[in-house]
Scaffold this motif. Sequence first.
Motif, PDB file in Angstrom:
ATOM      1  N   GLU A 114       0.841  -1.201   0.000  1.00  0.00           N
ATOM      2  CA  GLU A 114       0.000   0.000   0.000  1.00  0.00           C
ATOM      3  C   GLU A 114       0.875   1.251   0.000  1.00  0.00           C
ATOM      4  O   GLU A 114       1.942   1.277   0.618  1.00  0.00           O
ATOM      5  N   VAL A 115       0.424   2.260  -0.722  1.00  0.00           N
ATOM      6  CA  VAL A 115       1.091   3.564  -0.678  1.00  0.00           C
ATOM      7  C   VAL A 115       0.057   4.617  -0.316  1.00  0.00           C
ATOM      8  O   VAL A 115      -1.136   4.463  -0.606  1.00  0.00           O
ATOM      9  N   GLU A 116       0.531   5.658   0.320  1.00  0.00           N
ATOM     10  CA  GLU A 116      -0.377   6.726   0.727  1.00  0.00           C
ATOM     11  C   GLU A 116      -0.489   7.736  -0.395  1.00  0.00           C
ATOM     12  O   GLU A 116       0.498   8.281  -0.872  1.00  0.00           O
ATOM     13  N   ASN A 117      -1.715   7.966  -0.836  1.00  0.00           N
ATOM     14  CA  ASN A 117      -1.996   8.923  -1.897  1.00  0.00           C
ATOM     15  C   ASN A 117      -2.678  10.131  -1.277  1.00  0.00           C
ATOM     16  O   ASN A 117      -3.820  10.049  -0.834  1.00  0.00           O
ATOM     17  N   THR A 118      -1.997  11.247  -1.209  1.00  0.00           N
ATOM     18  CA  THR A 118      -2.568  12.445  -0.588  1.00  0.00           C
ATOM     19  C   THR A 118      -3.130  13.360  -1.656  1.00  0.00           C
ATOM     20  O   THR A 118      -2.410  13.826  -2.529  1.00  0.00           O
ATOM     21  N   ASN A 119      -4.434  13.620  -1.576  1.00  0.00           N
ATOM     22  CA  ASN A 119      -5.085  14.528  -2.520  1.00  0.00           C
ATOM     23  C   ASN A 119      -5.525  15.791  -1.794  1.00  0.00           C
ATOM     24  O   ASN A 119      -6.190  15.735  -0.761  1.00  0.00           O
ATOM     25  N   GLN A 120      -5.160  16.928  -2.324  1.00  0.00           N
ATOM     26  CA  GLN A 120      -5.590  18.203  -1.749  1.00  0.00           C
ATOM     27  C   GLN A 120      -6.962  18.564  -2.323  1.00  0.00           C
ATOM     28  O   GLN A 120      -7.119  18.723  -3.526  1.00  0.00           O
ATOM     29  N   SER A 129      -6.095  11.705   2.890  1.00  0.00           N
ATOM     30  CA  SER A 129      -5.042  10.718   2.689  1.00  0.00           C
ATOM     31  C   SER A 129      -5.685   9.375   2.387  1.00  0.00           C
ATOM     32  O   SER A 129      -6.452   8.868   3.200  1.00  0.00           O
ATOM     33  N   ILE A 130      -5.403   8.836   1.212  1.00  0.00           N
ATOM     34  CA  ILE A 130      -6.041   7.605   0.761  1.00  0.00           C
ATOM     35  C   ILE A 130      -4.985   6.533   0.562  1.00  0.00           C
ATOM     36  O   ILE A 130      -3.958   6.769  -0.052  1.00  0.00           O
ATOM     37  N   GLN A 131      -5.247   5.332   1.104  1.00  0.00           N
ATOM     38  CA  GLN A 131      -4.340   4.207   0.904  1.00  0.00           C
ATOM     39  C   GLN A 131      -4.644   3.555  -0.447  1.00  0.00           C
ATOM     40  O   GLN A 131      -5.772   3.141  -0.695  1.00  0.00           O
ATOM     41  N   GLN A 132      -3.643   3.493  -1.290  1.00  0.00           N
ATOM     42  CA  GLN A 132      -3.805   2.903  -2.612  1.00  0.00           C
ATOM     43  C   GLN A 132      -3.114   1.545  -2.655  1.00  0.00           C
ATOM     44  O   GLN A 132      -1.944   1.412  -2.302  1.00  0.00           O
ATOM     45  N   GLU A 171       9.508   2.113  -5.077  1.00  0.00           N
ATOM     46  CA  GLU A 171       8.278   2.423  -4.359  1.00  0.00           C
ATOM     47  C   GLU A 171       7.855   1.250  -3.474  1.00  0.00           C
ATOM     48  O   GLU A 171       7.430   1.437  -2.327  1.00  0.00           O
ATOM     49  N   ALA A 172       7.993   0.025  -4.008  1.00  0.00           N
ATOM     50  CA  ALA A 172       7.462  -1.158  -3.318  1.00  0.00           C
ATOM     51  C   ALA A 172       8.315  -1.599  -2.132  1.00  0.00           C
ATOM     52  O   ALA A 172       7.780  -1.975  -1.077  1.00  0.00           O
ATOM     53  N   ILE A 173       9.628  -1.583  -2.277  1.00  0.00           N
ATOM     54  CA  ILE A 173      10.501  -2.174  -1.259  1.00  0.00           C
ATOM     55  C   ILE A 173      10.360  -1.527   0.119  1.00  0.00           C
ATOM     56  O   ILE A 173      10.285  -2.248   1.126  1.00  0.00           O
ATOM     57  N   PRO A 174      10.293  -0.189   0.236  1.00  0.00           N
ATOM     58  CA  PRO A 174      10.082   0.386   1.575  1.00  0.00           C
ATOM     59  C   PRO A 174       8.776  -0.066   2.228  1.00  0.00           C
ATOM     60  O   PRO A 174       8.712  -0.241   3.456  1.00  0.00           O
ATOM     61  N   GLN A 175       7.745  -0.271   1.413  1.00  0.00           N
ATOM     62  CA  GLN A 175       6.462  -0.729   1.948  1.00  0.00           C
ATOM     63  C   GLN A 175       6.524  -2.216   2.325  1.00  0.00           C
ATOM     64  O   GLN A 175       5.956  -2.634   3.334  1.00  0.00           O
TER      65      GLN A 175
END
Length: 219
Positions: A114-120, A129-132, A171-175
């Motif tokens: 999962e990555v955090e997708n922040t939309n203003q 803040s949306i988990q994608q 992007e994936a490895i830290p998660q």
Amino acid sequence: MIKTQERTELILQIIDRLDFATYKQIMKIMDLGCYRNVTRVIKQITEYLNETYIHSYEIKGKVFYLNTSGRKLIGSTNEVKQNQQIVHTLLRNEVFIQYGCPEDWANEVKLEYEVENTNQIIGLIGSNSIQQNKYIIPDAVFRQNNVLQLVEIDHTRHMVDNQKKLSRYAEAIPQLKKKLNHTPILKIYTTTEDRKKKWKDMCEKKALISEVYTFSEIK
């Protein structure tokens, strides 16, 4: 007779796991000693095998895969057909054998993260803040010293596409690290020293823990 039957089924099970296999790969896994021995053994079980011939820079020679009779004998549902990925599969087999045929080795596993997708959002709501949910599919995975190893086989892929996939790994490895409580190691196998250097440079820029080899370095 029992020993012959057991050996036949064992060889068919090995080929079934590899999808495609060369004389050399069967010889190494079965520890048959020499080329003459493996050709003699394969000749005895040709009724269970299909064969084709590959002539590429990395792989040359006969390649075997199970026919219907071979699959029935060992109860396999893994129907393999000739395709453009034969050399890629054989090169992945070389890496599999190089690491001692790990029991937990798995091909093309979908690793989800999962990555955090922040939309203003303008207005009263403010920022959301949306988990994608995302995923990445290495060519193979296995564990070494309890650390997840991510294997990439770079055979004919364009370097532009390699750059894109490496960005996804970055992007994936830290998660994945958060889920596993350790950092997976990326193992890359490629064709030339020039591509090896490019891979190393890209991994360094992305700050990825990685090991890069050419196929010629496989013993």
